[in-house]
Motif scaffolding. Structure first.
Motif, short mmCIF file in Angstrom:
data_model
loop_
_atom_site.label_atom_id
_atom_site.label_comp_id
_atom_site.label_asym_id
_atom_site.label_seq_id
_atom_site.Cartn_x
_atom_site.Cartn_y
_atom_site.Cartn_z
N TYR A 1 0.83 -1.20 0.00
CA TYR A 1 0.00 0.00 0.00
C TYR A 1 0.87 1.26 0.00
O TYR A 1 1.98 1.26 0.54
N LEU A 2 0.33 2.30 -0.58
CA LEU A 2 0.95 3.61 -0.49
C LEU A 2 -0.13 4.57 -0.02
O LEU A 2 -1.03 4.94 -0.79
N GLN A 3 -0.07 4.93 1.25
CA GLN A 3 -0.99 5.90 1.80
C GLN A 3 -0.46 7.29 1.52
O GLN A 3 0.65 7.63 1.94
N MET A 4 -1.25 8.09 0.83
CA MET A 4 -0.82 9.42 0.43
C MET A 4 -1.72 10.46 1.09
O MET A 4 -2.92 10.50 0.82
N ASN A 5 -1.14 11.24 1.96
CA ASN A 5 -1.87 12.29 2.66
C ASN A 5 -1.39 13.67 2.22
O ASN A 5 -0.31 13.80 1.64
N SER A 6 -2.18 14.67 2.51
CA SER A 6 -1.82 16.06 2.19
C SER A 6 -1.35 16.19 0.74
O SER A 6 -0.31 16.77 0.45
N LEU A 7 -2.14 15.64 -0.15
CA LEU A 7 -1.74 15.63 -1.55
C LEU A 7 -1.65 17.04 -2.12
O LEU A 7 -2.41 17.94 -1.74
N LYS A 8 -0.71 17.20 -3.03
CA LYS A 8 -0.45 18.48 -3.68
C LYS A 8 -0.62 18.32 -5.19
O LYS A 8 -0.47 17.21 -5.71
N PRO A 9 -0.90 19.40 -5.89
CA PRO A 9 -1.02 19.30 -7.35
C PRO A 9 0.23 18.69 -7.99
O PRO A 9 0.11 17.97 -9.00
N GLU A 10 1.39 18.93 -7.42
CA GLU A 10 2.63 18.38 -7.99
C GLU A 10 2.77 16.87 -7.78
O GLU A 10 3.69 16.25 -8.30
N ASP A 11 1.84 16.27 -7.04
CA ASP A 11 1.82 14.81 -6.90
C ASP A 11 1.07 14.15 -8.07
O ASP A 11 1.05 12.93 -8.16
N THR A 12 0.48 14.95 -8.92
CA THR A 12 -0.23 14.42 -10.08
C THR A 12 0.72 13.64 -10.98
O THR A 12 1.75 14.16 -11.40
N ALA A 13 0.38 12.38 -11.24
CA ALA A 13 1.24 11.51 -12.04
C ALA A 13 0.57 10.15 -12.19
O ALA A 13 -0.41 9.86 -11.51
N VAL A 14 1.15 9.35 -13.06
CA VAL A 14 0.81 7.93 -13.09
C VAL A 14 1.77 7.23 -12.12
O VAL A 14 2.98 7.42 -12.20
N TYR A 15 1.19 6.48 -11.21
CA TYR A 15 1.97 5.80 -10.19
C TYR A 15 2.12 4.32 -10.55
O TYR A 15 1.12 3.65 -10.87
N TYR A 16 3.34 3.84 -10.48
CA TYR A 16 3.67 2.47 -10.81
C TYR A 16 4.27 1.77 -9.60
O TYR A 16 5.05 2.36 -8.86
N CYS A 17 3.93 0.48 -9.45
CA CYS A 17 4.64 -0.32 -8.47
C CYS A 17 5.54 -1.30 -9.20
O CYS A 17 5.25 -1.68 -10.35
N ALA A 18 6.61 -1.69 -8.54
CA ALA A 18 7.60 -2.56 -9.15
C ALA A 18 8.19 -3.48 -8.09
O ALA A 18 8.23 -3.13 -6.91
N ALA A 19 8.66 -4.64 -8.53
CA ALA A 19 9.20 -5.64 -7.62
C ALA A 19 10.68 -5.88 -7.91
O ALA A 19 11.08 -6.01 -9.07
N ASP A 20 11.45 -5.96 -6.85
CA ASP A 20 12.91 -6.14 -6.93
C ASP A 20 13.29 -7.42 -6.18
O ASP A 20 13.08 -7.50 -4.97
N HIS A 21 13.85 -8.39 -6.87
CA HIS A 21 14.15 -9.66 -6.24
C HIS A 21 15.26 -9.54 -5.19
O HIS A 21 15.42 -10.45 -4.37
N ASN A 22 16.02 -8.47 -5.22
CA ASN A 22 17.08 -8.30 -4.21
C ASN A 22 16.51 -8.12 -2.82
O ASN A 22 17.20 -8.38 -1.83
N GLY A 23 15.26 -7.64 -2.76
CA GLY A 23 14.56 -7.68 -1.48
C GLY A 23 14.77 -6.53 -0.52
O GLY A 23 14.11 -6.48 0.51
N TYR A 24 15.66 -5.59 -0.84
CA TYR A 24 15.99 -4.57 0.16
C TYR A 24 15.24 -3.25 -0.05
O TYR A 24 15.06 -2.50 0.89
N GLY A 25 14.80 -2.98 -1.27
CA GLY A 25 14.11 -1.72 -1.55
C GLY A 25 15.08 -0.66 -2.01
O GLY A 25 15.89 -0.18 -1.24
#
Length: 123
Positions: free
Chosen positions: A79-103
């Protein structure tokens, strides 16, 4: 791993949204998950990432203190909880997976990508 991002929409500045990234595959819990976004005419940028077990998170400076990333491995969802959103947060948001596991904040290390969900924040 297949990823499905959802939860985007049109909101006003100051509002909140929660994005979800649902994954298929039994090895989901071994992957770190990152959120990235791409605004019109701009390059894709890092937003947040969480390690495979959820014990480590990292955020872009632009969202630190406003966004929170979390995961429920039992539900194969991040999940990505987004609070206090701003106009500059406007975008297409993508999630991605990394097998290295650390982020990681570097998109080149991610192995799998979801299709994106649009977030529009009006002023």
């Amino acid at each position: 791993v297949q990823l499905q991002a959802s939860g985007g929409g049109l909101v006003q500045a100051g509002d909140s949204l929660r994005l979800s990234c649902a994954a298929s595959g039994r090895t989901f819990s071994s992957y770190a998950i990152g959120w990235f976004r791409q605004a019109p005419g701009k390059e894709r940028e890092f937003v947040a990432a969480i390690s495979w077990g959820g014990g480590s998170t990292t955020y872009a400076d632009s969202v630190k203190g406003r966004f929170t990333i979390s995961r429920d491995n039992a539900k194969n969802t991040v999940y990505l909880q987004m609070n206090s959103l701003k106009p500059e947060d406007t975008a297409v948001y993508y999630c991605a997976a990394d097998h290295n596991g650390y982020g990681s904040r570097y998109d080149r290390v991610y192995d799998y990508w979801g299709q994106g969900t649009l977030v529009t924040v009006s002023s």
